[in-house]
Design a protein around this motif. Structure first.
Motif, PDB file in Angstrom:
ATOM      1  N   PRO A   1      -1.818  -0.531  -6.937  1.00  0.00           N
ATOM      2  CA  PRO A   1      -2.158  -1.890  -6.480  1.00  0.00           C
ATOM      3  C   PRO A   1      -1.347  -2.295  -5.264  1.00  0.00           C
ATOM      4  N   GLY A   2      -1.960  -3.096  -4.405  1.00  0.00           N
ATOM      5  CA  GLY A   2      -1.256  -3.545  -3.214  1.00  0.00           C
ATOM      6  C   GLY A   2      -1.975  -4.706  -2.559  1.00  0.00           C
ATOM      7  N   ILE A   3      -1.343  -5.264  -1.551  1.00  0.00           N
ATOM      8  CA  ILE A   3      -1.966  -6.304  -0.746  1.00  0.00           C
ATOM      9  C   ILE A   3      -1.651  -6.031   0.716  1.00  0.00           C
ATOM     10  N   ALA A   4      -2.548  -6.466   1.578  1.00  0.00           N
ATOM     11  CA  ALA A   4      -2.329  -6.387   3.023  1.00  0.00           C
ATOM     12  C   ALA A   4      -2.012  -7.784   3.528  1.00  0.00           C
ATOM     13  N   VAL A   5      -0.966  -7.872   4.368  1.00  0.00           N
ATOM     14  CA  VAL A   5      -0.508  -9.166   4.867  1.00  0.00           C
ATOM     15  C   VAL A   5      -0.367  -9.088   6.383  1.00  0.00           C
ATOM     16  N   GLN A   6      -0.901 -10.073   7.074  1.00  0.00           N
ATOM     17  CA  GLN A   6      -0.678 -10.172   8.512  1.00  0.00           C
ATOM     18  C   GLN A   6       0.667 -10.838   8.741  1.00  0.00           C
ATOM     19  N   VAL A   7       1.511 -10.236   9.583  1.00  0.00           N
ATOM     20  CA  VAL A   7       2.830 -10.803   9.837  1.00  0.00           C
ATOM     21  C   VAL A   7       3.224 -10.608  11.297  1.00  0.00           C
ATOM     22  N   ASP A   8       3.816 -11.634  11.863  1.00  0.00           N
ATOM     23  CA  ASP A   8       4.485 -11.545  13.150  1.00  0.00           C
ATOM     24  C   ASP A   8       5.973 -11.660  12.847  1.00  0.00           C
ATOM     25  N   VAL A   9       6.690 -10.540  12.941  1.00  0.00           N
ATOM     26  CA  VAL A   9       8.083 -10.529  12.502  1.00  0.00           C
ATOM     27  C   VAL A   9       9.003 -11.346  13.394  1.00  0.00           C
ATOM     28  N   THR A  10       8.501 -11.823  14.521  1.00  0.00           N
ATOM     29  CA  THR A  10       9.335 -12.659  15.395  1.00  0.00           C
ATOM     30  C   THR A  10       9.275 -14.134  15.007  1.00  0.00           C
ATOM     31  N   MET A  11       8.422 -14.473  14.038  1.00  0.00           N
ATOM     32  CA  MET A  11       8.229 -15.872  13.650  1.00  0.00           C
ATOM     33  C   MET A  11       8.737 -16.120  12.239  1.00  0.00           C
ATOM     34  N   THR A  12       9.641 -17.071  12.097  1.00  0.00           N
ATOM     35  CA  THR A  12      10.222 -17.393  10.794  1.00  0.00           C
ATOM     36  C   THR A  12       9.153 -17.714   9.763  1.00  0.00           C
ATOM     37  N   THR A  13       8.219 -18.569  10.122  1.00  0.00           N
ATOM     38  CA  THR A  13       7.199 -18.988   9.157  1.00  0.00           C
ATOM     39  C   THR A  13       6.348 -17.821   8.690  1.00  0.00           C
ATOM     40  N   SER A  14       6.085 -16.873   9.586  1.00  0.00           N
ATOM     41  CA  SER A  14       5.262 -15.722   9.240  1.00  0.00           C
ATOM     42  C   SER A  14       6.002 -14.777   8.296  1.00  0.00           C
ATOM     43  N   VAL A  15       7.269 -14.528   8.572  1.00  0.00           N
ATOM     44  CA  VAL A  15       8.063 -13.642   7.708  1.00  0.00           C
ATOM     45  C   VAL A  15       8.255 -14.274   6.334  1.00  0.00           C
ATOM     46  N   GLU A  16       8.549 -15.567   6.317  1.00  0.00           N
ATOM     47  CA  GLU A  16       8.722 -16.263   5.043  1.00  0.00           C
ATOM     48  C   GLU A  16       7.431 -16.219   4.224  1.00  0.00           C
TER      49      GLU A  16
ATOM     50  N   LEU B   1       4.564   7.510  -5.301  1.00  0.00           N
ATOM     51  CA  LEU B   1       5.697   7.486  -6.226  1.00  0.00           C
ATOM     52  C   LEU B   1       5.553   6.405  -7.295  1.00  0.00           C
ATOM     53  N   GLY B   2       4.448   5.664  -7.245  1.00  0.00           N
ATOM     54  CA  GLY B   2       4.184   4.696  -8.290  1.00  0.00           C
ATOM     55  C   GLY B   2       4.514   3.264  -7.970  1.00  0.00           C
ATOM     56  N   TYR B   3       4.877   2.981  -6.714  1.00  0.00           N
ATOM     57  CA  TYR B   3       5.190   1.619  -6.315  1.00  0.00           C
ATOM     58  C   TYR B   3       3.912   0.831  -6.044  1.00  0.00           C
ATOM     59  N   SER B   4       3.916  -0.447  -6.416  1.00  0.00           N
ATOM     60  CA  SER B   4       2.941  -1.380  -5.868  1.00  0.00           C
ATOM     61  C   SER B   4       3.400  -1.729  -4.461  1.00  0.00           C
ATOM     62  N   CYS B   5       2.468  -1.882  -3.534  1.00  0.00           N
ATOM     63  CA  CYS B   5       2.862  -2.002  -2.124  1.00  0.00           C
ATOM     64  C   CYS B   5       2.320  -3.265  -1.462  1.00  0.00           C
TER      65      CYS B   5
ATOM     66  N   SER C   1      -5.502  -3.080  10.511  1.00  0.00           N
ATOM     67  CA  SER C   1      -4.839  -1.790  10.299  1.00  0.00           C
ATOM     68  C   SER C   1      -4.074  -1.783   8.979  1.00  0.00           C
ATOM     69  N   ALA C   2      -3.505  -2.924   8.590  1.00  0.00           N
ATOM     70  CA  ALA C   2      -2.832  -3.020   7.296  1.00  0.00           C
ATOM     71  C   ALA C   2      -3.828  -2.808   6.156  1.00  0.00           C
ATOM     72  N   LYS C   3      -5.025  -3.363   6.308  1.00  0.00           N
ATOM     73  CA  LYS C   3      -6.064  -3.192   5.294  1.00  0.00           C
ATOM     74  C   LYS C   3      -6.511  -1.731   5.212  1.00  0.00           C
ATOM     75  N   GLU C   4      -6.543  -1.057   6.366  1.00  0.00           N
ATOM     76  CA  GLU C   4      -6.905   0.361   6.370  1.00  0.00           C
ATOM     77  C   GLU C   4      -5.870   1.180   5.604  1.00  0.00           C
ATOM     78  N   THR C   5      -4.598   0.862   5.809  1.00  0.00           N
ATOM     79  CA  THR C   5      -3.551   1.542   5.046  1.00  0.00           C
ATOM     80  C   THR C   5      -3.703   1.254   3.561  1.00  0.00           C
ATOM     81  N   LEU C   6      -3.969   0.002   3.232  1.00  0.00           N
ATOM     82  CA  LEU C   6      -4.127  -0.388   1.830  1.00  0.00           C
ATOM     83  C   LEU C   6      -5.201   0.440   1.146  1.00  0.00           C
ATOM     84  N   SER C   7      -6.264   0.750   1.875  1.00  0.00           N
ATOM     85  CA  SER C   7      -7.362   1.533   1.293  1.00  0.00           C
ATOM     86  C   SER C   7      -6.940   2.968   0.975  1.00  0.00           C
ATOM     87  N   MET C   8      -5.829   3.413   1.537  1.00  0.00           N
ATOM     88  CA  MET C   8      -5.341   4.770   1.295  1.00  0.00           C
ATOM     89  C   MET C   8      -4.436   4.869   0.072  1.00  0.00           C
TER      90      MET C   8
END
Length: 270
Positions: A54-69, A30-34, A43-50
């Motif tokens: 433009p986009g970026i792949a980011v490693q995140v642990d959603v249970t950790m404040t510092t990671s989400v921030e 739909l034209g979004y940068s992701c 696995s995020a990088k694999e999705t990015l290749s699809m």
């Protein structure tokens, strides 16, 4: 207030597989940068290749404040803002009746599925509040100054709940509890930030053909296997991840500017 003349930006957690991956792919179509975020960076990088944009792949642990921030910071540093977010990261947890369920398993599911969504909302909304509202098509809505599209929006968020968030599901009480909680978070965030031009909604898919379904079939007792059998569904099949992704992208879009605090069942008649 500005008119949107650039690619909008979408952030997807759980973007490394299943519904999250399908949603990132659809946003890109739909034209979004992701920004594709997942605890499994590969696995995020694999999705990015699809993706087609433009986009970026980011490693995140959603249970950790510092990671989400850090995830939100990375998105803004790369693209300048976050227009839409799909908080899709979640886990199923073990299959057991309440009496046999270990306490630490309950804690883990709630940590990922509830605290994770809460933390994502916290930092996504904080960023959106700093953003200038964007008007998608001011000429079209010039005679309707109260319509949200004309007034401008700062962002739109969709949280992943589940059919199990509105109906009981045997042997998965922590998962059910977590997905009910997501609806409460969704509705509360929606009314708290409605006047700020931020919409928050949720999707509630039924059984969808993802890696989680494979795990569910492997660990569920025989007496609920029939519930996972596609032939027993009114449509005779499971949902495809792409079908859920379409709903997420629609809720995030300016096609439904008066929709906030809602949950959309994607259950094929159940």
């Amino acid at each position: 207030m500005a008119t949107s003349t650039r690619k909008p930006v979408a952030l997807v957690t759980g973007g490394g597989s299943g519904i999250g991956r399908a949603t990132a792919v659809r946003f890109a179509e739909l034209g979004y940068s992701c920004v594709v975020a997942d605890i499994d960076e590969q696995s995020a990088k694999e999705t990015l290749s699809m993706l087609q944009t433009p986009g970026i792949a980011v490693q995140v642990d959603v249970t950790m404040t510092t990671s989400v921030e850090a995830m939100v910071t990375a998105a803004v540093q790369r693209f300048g803002r976050i227009d839409c977010a799909f908080n899709g990261a979640g886990i199923l947890g073990a299959s057991a009746r309440i009496v046999e369920s270990p306490e630490d398993a309950f804690d883990r599911v709630m940590d990922v599925n509830v605290k994770g969504v809460w933390l994502c909302l916290k930092y996504e909304i904080a960023q959106m509040l700093q953003q200038e509202p964007v008007v998608s098509d001011p000429a079209r809505w010039a005679d309707k100054p109260d319509v949200c599209r004309f007034r401008g929006v700062r962002g739109s968020i969709v949280n992943a709940s589940s059919h199990a968030g509105v109906n009981p599901f045997l042997y998965h009480s922590p998962y059910c509890a977590s997905k009910w909680a997501v609806l409460g978070l969704t509705q509360t965030a929606a009314i708290e930030y409605a006047k700020d031009g931020i919409r928050v909604n949720a999707v509630c898919p039924y059984v969808t053909a993802t890696p989680m379904l494979t795990l569910l079939k492997e660990q569920s007792p025989p007496d609920i296997q029939h519930m996972l059998d596609a032939t027993g569904h009114p449509l005779g099949r499971h949902a495809a991840p792409e079908e859920v992704a379409e709903a997420v992208c629609w809720l995030c879009s300016d096609a439904c500017p008066f929709t906030t605090g809602e949950h959309l069942k994607i259950s094929g008649g159940l």
